[in-house]
Design a protein around this motif. Structure first.
Motif, PDB file in Angstrom:
ATOM      1  N   UNK A 228      -6.373  14.011  -8.067  1.00 59.69           N
ATOM      2  CA  UNK A 228      -7.471  13.087  -8.378  1.00 59.69           C
ATOM      3  C   UNK A 228      -7.097  11.654  -8.018  1.00 59.69           C
ATOM      4  N   UNK A 229      -5.825  11.421  -7.774  1.00 56.75           N
ATOM      5  CA  UNK A 229      -5.420  10.082  -7.357  1.00 56.75           C
ATOM      6  C   UNK A 229      -4.816  10.188  -5.968  1.00 56.75           C
ATOM      7  N   UNK A 230      -5.080   9.188  -5.145  1.00 58.34           N
ATOM      8  CA  UNK A 230      -4.576   9.188  -3.773  1.00 58.34           C
ATOM      9  C   UNK A 230      -3.837   7.877  -3.527  1.00 58.34           C
ATOM     10  N   UNK A 231      -2.689   8.002  -2.935  1.00 55.11           N
ATOM     11  CA  UNK A 231      -1.963   6.793  -2.553  1.00 55.11           C
ATOM     12  C   UNK A 231      -2.619   6.284  -1.275  1.00 55.11           C
ATOM     13  N   UNK A 232      -3.226   5.097  -1.330  1.00 57.54           N
ATOM     14  CA  UNK A 232      -3.899   4.596  -0.130  1.00 57.54           C
ATOM     15  C   UNK A 232      -2.945   3.764   0.713  1.00 57.54           C
ATOM     16  N   UNK A 233      -1.919   3.235   0.064  1.00 58.14           N
ATOM     17  CA  UNK A 233      -0.986   2.411   0.832  1.00 58.14           C
ATOM     18  C   UNK A 233       0.250   2.184  -0.001  1.00 58.14           C
ATOM     19  N   UNK A 234       1.358   1.983   0.684  1.00 56.24           N
ATOM     20  CA  UNK A 234       2.609   1.722  -0.002  1.00 56.24           C
ATOM     21  C   UNK A 234       3.155   0.422   0.569  1.00 56.24           C
ATOM     22  N   UNK A 235       3.530  -0.498  -0.284  1.00 59.89           N
ATOM     23  CA  UNK A 235       4.065  -1.763   0.234  1.00 59.89           C
ATOM     24  C   UNK A 235       5.434  -2.041  -0.361  1.00 59.89           C
TER      25      UNK A 235
ATOM     26  N   UNK B 132      -8.434  -0.420  -7.135  1.00 61.49           N
ATOM     27  CA  UNK B 132      -7.104  -0.129  -6.582  1.00 61.49           C
ATOM     28  C   UNK B 132      -6.085  -0.388  -7.682  1.00 61.49           C
ATOM     29  N   UNK B 145      -0.294   1.640  -3.837  1.00 65.50           N
ATOM     30  CA  UNK B 145      -1.697   1.305  -4.107  1.00 65.50           C
ATOM     31  C   UNK B 145      -2.452   2.616  -4.247  1.00 65.50           C
ATOM     32  N   UNK B 146      -3.089   2.807  -5.370  1.00 60.06           N
ATOM     33  CA  UNK B 146      -3.651   4.112  -5.684  1.00 60.06           C
ATOM     34  C   UNK B 146      -5.132   4.016  -5.996  1.00 60.06           C
ATOM     35  N   UNK B 147      -5.894   4.977  -5.448  1.00 60.77           N
ATOM     36  CA  UNK B 147      -7.318   5.077  -5.725  1.00 60.77           C
ATOM     37  C   UNK B 147      -7.580   6.387  -6.441  1.00 60.77           C
TER      38      UNK B 147
END
Ligand SMILES: Cc1cc2nc3c(=O)[nH]c(=O)nc-3n(C[C@H](O)[C@H](O)[C@H](O)COP(=O)(O)OP(=O)(O)OC[C@H]3O[C@@H](n4cnc5c(N)ncnc54)[C@H](O)[C@@H]3O)c2cc1C
Ligand SMILES: Nc1ncnc2c1ncn2[C@@H]1O[C@H](COP(=O)(O)O)[C@@H](O)[C@H]1O
Lengths: 267, 327
Positions: A228-235, B132, B145-147
């Motif tokens: 249900x949660x997605x990592x959209x980006x990692x910084x 986010x 960063x998590x959605x």
């Protein structure tokens, strides 16, 4: 006697050795090949708790892990320490799971095993670092849980009394079956002897795929697909711009003294 | 209009300050997303706290004030919250990442079959209006960063990273007092508090922390003396806790406390990633270490390359002279 013993399940995860693992600064990806896997340190305390209960009251300790094939080594290590049965959930369809999808797979495996008295988890993993999987599994199994257990005071055939360290410490009584997530204070994990390790080499880790769980839960609720949660980006956190002023010699006392006084006065 | 629901943590009659921080953030998000800010508090004798939640940003407050909710009971609290969420359907539901919040939130999320992000340090709204959630991962080496693709979006938020709004007694809001017929707290009973937390390192404004540069337990007295002199609290790296020199309440780091004081003084601490994870957001960091290449210096505002056994007594004397204190 043995059929009256406890059915104890310990959930363990293999994690990269956090002190050695490398990060790709460009992508923020973890280079898992840079460090060998080890069992999540917190989970060793969960296993130790399970083994101690088994030793006092009789029963069976089953360890379950979800992860890539190499996580088998953590399960073998658990067998060497005294676990009776080990199950590895490994399947591309289980990969990329967030905590809820992980909890669903683990809870399904526990349900498939049938009767259980106690599920033990670490307080958190060093890589996921959420501490969520334990309480989520408890909810999915419909059993009570206590988190941050730093002491097991009493175990009877149908209840446990535990101290939960939430800053202040509380005593809880839980009816079995129940789930506990444990802190490192709870005990000191035993080390397997060389003999145990050699013996465990020959013991069998059962390999389960998503198909083994599909009678309990639809496969599309597991793994990346079920997350249900997605990592959209990692910084990479921007390197802090600290003054980094290095002081030496006797001046340093006065300079640091004045900085401290300024901060203290600053309210 | 739907809303952002904030769990106001009450243990005993007091509301945990993190709840006000969450309300502050929720107000900011609510303006961006066109939502209301709701709050819910459970406990015993907490009804008078509802207006405080409004003064700090809530538009509506649900209060469950019940003798049977006096103790923190994870099953009972979960059942109440799940029912409220099913009825009111908030878009977002935030809880504090306190030990209690971290025990309760995953149970609620699993019951609601929704995603939950742990230990966030920031929340932002994306261009397409998505929330986010930003959290450190791998002991703070990276930020994810998590959605969330399910509703409500749930997250726990770290203490002392969000800003509360100034208390505004002119703010108005709606207070809804709920009565419960039955409370289902199957299988778990709190038998009471066994001990109070020794210190609250997370709340300290000044931390004087020691590491393996200390040779024996008694040497911690030196740090205590400095801490007393300047109104600070003693912290420690994990090895000292594992040696049994000091209790776990004092541990700073990934598996201890996350602190954010205005002043952090690290004495004989190398600056491992696990230690840094607990103190890198301190306002001013001073490090004392014999090894000029110790990583802690790269994260310090002021570094002193010195033997702490030489430096600390001098520093303590200097401060005593300057402040006229003898303590
Ligand atoms: C899963 C996991 C979780 C962990 N969690 C934590 C955590 O929460 N908190 C934590 O702190 N650690 C944690 N650790 C341990 C961490 O990796 C380090 O081992 C630890 O932080 C090192 O502590 P230290 O800096 O005191 O000791 P060291 O790394 O041994 O450093 C001692 C320093 O003292 C200096 N020194 C020596 N003598 C003197 C002197 N006379 N005067 C001045 N300086 C001197 C040395 O130059 C050195 O830099 C964790 C590790 C793991 C694997
Ligand atoms: N993939 C996994 N396999 C088995 N157990 C797990 C897994 N992930 C998490 N756990 C258990 O859940 C606890 C908390 O993990 P986490 O929520 O990732 O911090 C761990 O200490 C383990 O006991």
């Amino acid at each position: 006697m043995s059929n009256q013993g406890f059915n104890i399940i310990v959930l363990i995860k293999q994690v990269p050795d956090i002190e050695k693992v490398r990060f790709d600064v460009e992508t923020g990806r973890i280079d898992r090949s840079s460090a060998p896997g080890e069992t999540n340190p917190f989970d060793l305390h969960a296993l130790e708790a399970g083994l101690q209960i088994k030793e006092r009251f009789g029963g069976l300790v089953t360890v379950i892990s979800m992860g890539p094939r190499q996580a088998e080594s953590s399960l073998k290590d658990a067998l060497a320490r005294g676990a009776d049965r080990a199950i590895l959930l490994t399947d591309a369809r289980l990969a990329g799971a967030d905590t809820i999808a992980t909890a669903k797979a683990l809870a399904a495996a526990i349900k498939k095993l049938g009767k259980f008295d106690l599920v033990l988890c670490g307080e958190k993993t060093v890589d996921g670092d959420t501490g969520q999987v334990g309480p989520e599994v408890a909810e999915l199994l419909g059993v009570p849980h206590a988190a941050y257990v730093c002491e097991i005071r009493e175990v009877t055939r149908d209840s446990v009394k535990v101290v939960s360290d939430m800053g202040d410490k509380y005593l809880y009584e839980l009816k079995l079956p129940a789930l506990l997530t444990v802190t490192r204070e709870l005990n000191s994990p035993r080390l397997p002897t060389l003999k145990d390790l050699l013996r465990a080499k020959r013991l069998n880790v059962e390999i389960w795929t998503a198909d083994h769980l599909s009678e309990i839960i639809p496969v599309n609720q597991l793994g990346f697909q079920g997350s249900k949660t997605k990592v959209v980006k990692v910084v990479i956190p921007s390197t802090e711009h600290r003054k980094g002023l290095i002081l030496k010699g006797d001046d340093a006392v006065e300079k640091i003294g004045e900085i401290i006084l300024r901060e203290v006065a600053g309210g | 209009m739907t809303g952002i629901l904030i769990y106001a943590e009450a243990n005993g009659p007091e509301i945990h300050p993190i709840s006000f921080e969450l309300l502050g953030k929720a107000r900011e998000l609510a303006e961006k997303l066109g939502l209301e800010v709701w709050s819910v508090a459970l406990g015993c004798r907490i009804s008078d706290k509802a207006s405080e939640l409004i003064y700090h940003g809530a538009d509506r407050v649900y209060i469950y004030d019940d003798e049977r909710l006096r103790d923190l009971n994870v099953v009972a609290y979960k059942n109440v919250l799940v029912e409220l969420v099913r009825e009111t359907k908030p878009e977002i539901f935030l809880l504090g990442a306190t030990p209690w919040g971290r025990s309760l939130a995953p149970r609620v999320a699993a019951a609601l079959d929704t995603g939950l992000t742990a230990d966030c340090i920031d929340l932002q709204v994306s261009e397409n209006g998505k929330l986010i959630q930003i959290r450190p991962a791998f002991t703070g080496n990276i930020l994810a960063h998590i959605e969330t693709v399910s509703k409500p979006v749930m997250a726990t938020i770290r203490y002392r990273v969000m800003k509360k709004l100034p208390r505004d007694v002119n703010r108005r809001g709606e207070i809804i007092v709920r009565r419960l017929e039955e409370i289902d707290c199957d299988g778990i009973k709190c038998l009471g508090k066994v001990s109070e937390r020794g210190i609250s390192l997370a709340d300290a404004e000044i931390v004087v922390a020691g590491g393996r540069g200390l040779k024996k337990k008694e040497d911690l007295k030196m740090l205590e003396e400095l801490a007393n002199l300047i109104g600070g609290v003693v912290g420690a790296s994990r090895p000292l806790v594992e040696e049994g020199w000091i209790s776990k309440d004092h541990q700073v780091g990934f598996s201890g406390n996350v602190v954010k004081p205005k002043l952090y003084i690290a004495c004989g601490i190398s600056g491992s990633p696990q230690h840094l994870a607990g103190m890198r957001d301190s306002n001013i960091i001073i490090a004392i270490n014999t090894d000029p290449s110790a990583p802690i210096f790269r994260h310090a505002d002021y570094g002193v390359v010195a033997d702490l056994y030489d430096f600390m007594p001098k520093l303590i004397n200097y401060l005593k002279e300057r402040t006229g204190k003898t303590a």
